[in-house]
Write a protein that holds these residues in place. Sequence first.
Motif, PDB file in Angstrom:
ATOM      1  N   THR A 265      -1.074  -1.261  -2.008  1.00  0.00           N
ATOM      2  CA  THR A 265      -0.891   0.172  -2.174  1.00  0.00           C
ATOM      3  C   THR A 265      -0.075   0.412  -3.435  1.00  0.00           C
ATOM      4  O   THR A 265      -0.442   1.173  -4.325  1.00  0.00           O
ATOM      5  CB  THR A 265      -0.145   0.725  -0.943  1.00  0.00           C
ATOM      6  N   GLY A 308      -3.177  -0.005  -6.064  1.00  0.00           N
ATOM      7  CA  GLY A 308      -4.451   0.185  -5.354  1.00  0.00           C
ATOM      8  C   GLY A 308      -4.584   1.601  -4.805  1.00  0.00           C
ATOM      9  O   GLY A 308      -5.691   2.097  -4.584  1.00  0.00           O
ATOM     10  N   ALA A 309      -3.451   2.271  -4.620  1.00  0.00           N
ATOM     11  CA  ALA A 309      -3.469   3.622  -4.043  1.00  0.00           C
ATOM     12  C   ALA A 309      -4.223   4.624  -4.915  1.00  0.00           C
ATOM     13  O   ALA A 309      -4.717   5.637  -4.406  1.00  0.00           O
ATOM     14  CB  ALA A 309      -2.043   4.114  -3.808  1.00  0.00           C
ATOM     15  N   SER A 324     -13.380   1.431  -1.409  1.00  0.00           N
ATOM     16  CA  SER A 324     -12.610   0.989  -2.592  1.00  0.00           C
ATOM     17  C   SER A 324     -13.337  -0.069  -3.415  1.00  0.00           C
ATOM     18  O   SER A 324     -13.342   0.009  -4.653  1.00  0.00           O
ATOM     19  CB  SER A 324     -11.238   0.463  -2.175  1.00  0.00           C
ATOM     20  N   PRO A 325     -13.944  -1.092  -2.782  1.00  0.00           N
ATOM     21  CA  PRO A 325     -14.603  -2.136  -3.602  1.00  0.00           C
ATOM     22  C   PRO A 325     -15.741  -1.603  -4.472  1.00  0.00           C
ATOM     23  O   PRO A 325     -16.085  -2.217  -5.485  1.00  0.00           O
ATOM     24  CB  PRO A 325     -15.141  -3.127  -2.555  1.00  0.00           C
ATOM     25  N   GLY A 409      -4.901  -6.508  -1.803  1.00  0.00           N
ATOM     26  CA  GLY A 409      -6.258  -5.977  -1.624  1.00  0.00           C
ATOM     27  C   GLY A 409      -7.049  -5.782  -2.899  1.00  0.00           C
ATOM     28  O   GLY A 409      -8.211  -6.211  -2.994  1.00  0.00           O
ATOM     29  N   ASN A 413     -10.971  -7.331  -6.802  1.00  0.00           N
ATOM     30  CA  ASN A 413     -11.849  -6.640  -7.744  1.00  0.00           C
ATOM     31  C   ASN A 413     -11.946  -7.451  -9.046  1.00  0.00           C
ATOM     32  O   ASN A 413     -10.989  -7.522  -9.820  1.00  0.00           O
ATOM     33  CB  ASN A 413     -11.271  -5.242  -7.999  1.00  0.00           C
TER      34      ASN A 413
HETATM   35  P1  ADP Z   1      -1.054  -2.953   1.526  1.00  0.00           P
HETATM   36  O1  ADP Z   1      -0.747  -4.345   1.976  1.00  0.00           O
HETATM   37  O2  ADP Z   1      -0.102  -2.390   0.517  1.00  0.00           O
HETATM   38  O3  ADP Z   1      -1.356  -1.984   2.634  1.00  0.00           O
HETATM   39  P2  ADP Z   1      -3.564  -4.119   0.581  1.00  0.00           P
HETATM   40  O4  ADP Z   1      -3.078  -5.365  -0.085  1.00  0.00           O
HETATM   41  O5  ADP Z   1      -4.329  -4.225   1.842  1.00  0.00           O
HETATM   42  O6  ADP Z   1      -2.420  -3.040   0.699  1.00  0.00           O
HETATM   43  O7  ADP Z   1      -4.485  -3.346  -0.500  1.00  0.00           O
HETATM   44  C1  ADP Z   1      -5.053  -2.112  -0.208  1.00  0.00           C
HETATM   45  C2  ADP Z   1      -5.174  -1.257  -1.458  1.00  0.00           C
HETATM   46  O8  ADP Z   1      -6.019  -1.896  -2.395  1.00  0.00           O
HETATM   47  C3  ADP Z   1      -5.766   0.079  -1.150  1.00  0.00           C
HETATM   48  O9  ADP Z   1      -5.029   1.072  -1.853  1.00  0.00           O
HETATM   49  C4  ADP Z   1      -7.196   0.007  -1.656  1.00  0.00           C
HETATM   50  O10 ADP Z   1      -7.629   1.238  -2.193  1.00  0.00           O
HETATM   51  C5  ADP Z   1      -7.122  -1.038  -2.745  1.00  0.00           C
HETATM   52  N1  ADP Z   1      -8.314  -1.899  -2.785  1.00  0.00           N
HETATM   53  C6  ADP Z   1      -8.798  -2.690  -1.811  1.00  0.00           C
HETATM   54  N2  ADP Z   1      -9.889  -3.358  -2.219  1.00  0.00           N
HETATM   55  C7  ADP Z   1     -10.132  -2.963  -3.489  1.00  0.00           C
HETATM   56  C8  ADP Z   1     -11.105  -3.287  -4.480  1.00  0.00           C
HETATM   57  N3  ADP Z   1     -12.076  -4.188  -4.251  1.00  0.00           N
HETATM   58  N4  ADP Z   1     -11.009  -2.679  -5.677  1.00  0.00           N
HETATM   59  C9  ADP Z   1     -10.022  -1.806  -5.942  1.00  0.00           C
HETATM   60  N5  ADP Z   1      -9.072  -1.466  -5.062  1.00  0.00           N
HETATM   61  C10 ADP Z   1      -9.119  -2.033  -3.848  1.00  0.00           C
END
Ligand code: ADP
Length: 499
Positions: A265, A308-309, A324-325, A409, A413
């Motif tokens: 995030t 990622g947010a 998201s992917p 997450g 990508n």
């Molecule tokens: P956290 O542990 O902080 O909850 P994660 O490590 O699970 O987060 O990552 C989730 C974040 O990554 C989300 O904000 C999501 O939008 C983003 N995300 C997940 N997969 C992808 C992707 N393939 N490409 C871009 N962003 C991604």
Amino acid sequence: MMEQFILALDQGTTSSRAILFDRQGKIRAMAQEEFTQYYPQPGWVEHDPRDIWRGQLKVGRLALEQLGIKAEQVAAIGVTNQRETTILWDKESGQPVYPAIVWQCRRTAEMIDGIVADGWRETIKARTGLIPDAYFSASKIAWILEHLEGVREKAERGEILFGTVDTWLIWNLTGGVHVTDYTNASRTMLFNIHTREWDPELLELFRIPACILPQVKPSSCIYGKTRDFWFGGEIPVAGAAGDQQAALFGQCCFQPGEVKSTYGTGGFMLMNTGKEAVSSESGLLTTMAAALGEEPAYALEGSVFVSGAVIQWLRDELRLLDESPDSEFFAEKAKDNGGVYMVPAFTGMGAPYWNQYARGMIVGLTRSTSKAQLIRAALEAIAYQTADVCRAMEKDAGLSLKSIQVDGGASKNDFLMQFQSDILGAVVTRPACVETTALGAAFLAGLAAGYWESLEEIKKLWAVDALFKPMMEEDKRQALLADWHLAVECALHWGERKK
Ligand code: ADP
């Protein structure tokens, strides 16, 4: 002898997880449970410490059940946890005196403003490596002692214990061992990271009696054994580290200059700086890293609020994406950003800008700007922000980065990772095991228990999923960065009107 495993308890902000690793560092069982978040007032965040303990115990047992193994087959337990979150409990009854005040909770912001106005900023930074903030445990402990009737008196009589989440879990697991590790202690803002002792003057400043504090131990050592009824037999509890430091260890960043970057995030980048506690001139934090034995190890830490947010925002608010992917497909389709830059300063900007008034910005729009270009600009922004933290680290540490290790997450990508490598001019390595936080806790516990012999042995277990090498021409890289920095200036400038 039956096969042995290491159990990692990964207590996060929104869920508790338990993972069983085998000798090859492979995941053999995993159980997870979310728990309730409490928001009693705007800006306040609490957890129920009993939820944390019960949930963590439950998923630990479930993991053993999944694999059909008994306690004798667990060589050791390693704990990793959400950092800074503060719990005070009654030593006799074991009952919390108040909910856990979560790291995100802003209730003590004014207390910190007062301390900064009184001129404590430099002293706190010099001793603890931290920039004074309500985020850390000190003001949260002070708040509980101040607001709950009778608790201060009991604390002074030695009847109350304080702990971060590692301490709370270990105390419950072992039936009364009151310890923490260096990495967690270094996030309380009460711990002198140079002498590695609780700081009497800071304790006095926050009016915290020293007798409530846990004993501070290395991150890899046998703290005690679980009570036999929790898992049907005694298991040594042999490792503990805060989540980001555990991830640094799980990524095998054992040498000074090695860096891991998490794309969740938010974004968290940590650089191992070895025996040297490097003081930052660029708004990074100095913190303790997980290491073997008594020798101290340090790290520089920088965070990006929105990583990622921003992709989540494109998906949920702008509805430009189903998942998201899918962002990867659009970014590749766009070919280039068409001169569009997105600065996702939704809540201000973190390191190295530190501006809480900055707000998000999209610049360079034309009539031909496509949806794919907007999506690409968002992914590029994740990489630019990380690059800015990286450059600040290099400046502070006086070295130049050749490679970084990634997890979280959004690290899945491939477009983002290739662009990150291009814009940094460094190799980006994505490991096969993305559960680096739990893996780090398992490594720490397994090393203390003799399950693994050495850092070298562990390093051999660490497998690469993908490597991204810089391919961009230097002129292009410089041109993109120059435009990005202009876009950041716009976002910062927009914030000026609020000051
Ligand atoms: P956290 O542990 O902080 O909850 P994660 O490590 O699970 O987060 O990552 C989730 C974040 O990554 C989300 O904000 C999501 O939008 C983003 N995300 C997940 N997969 C992808 C992707 N393939 N490409 C871009 N962003 C991604």
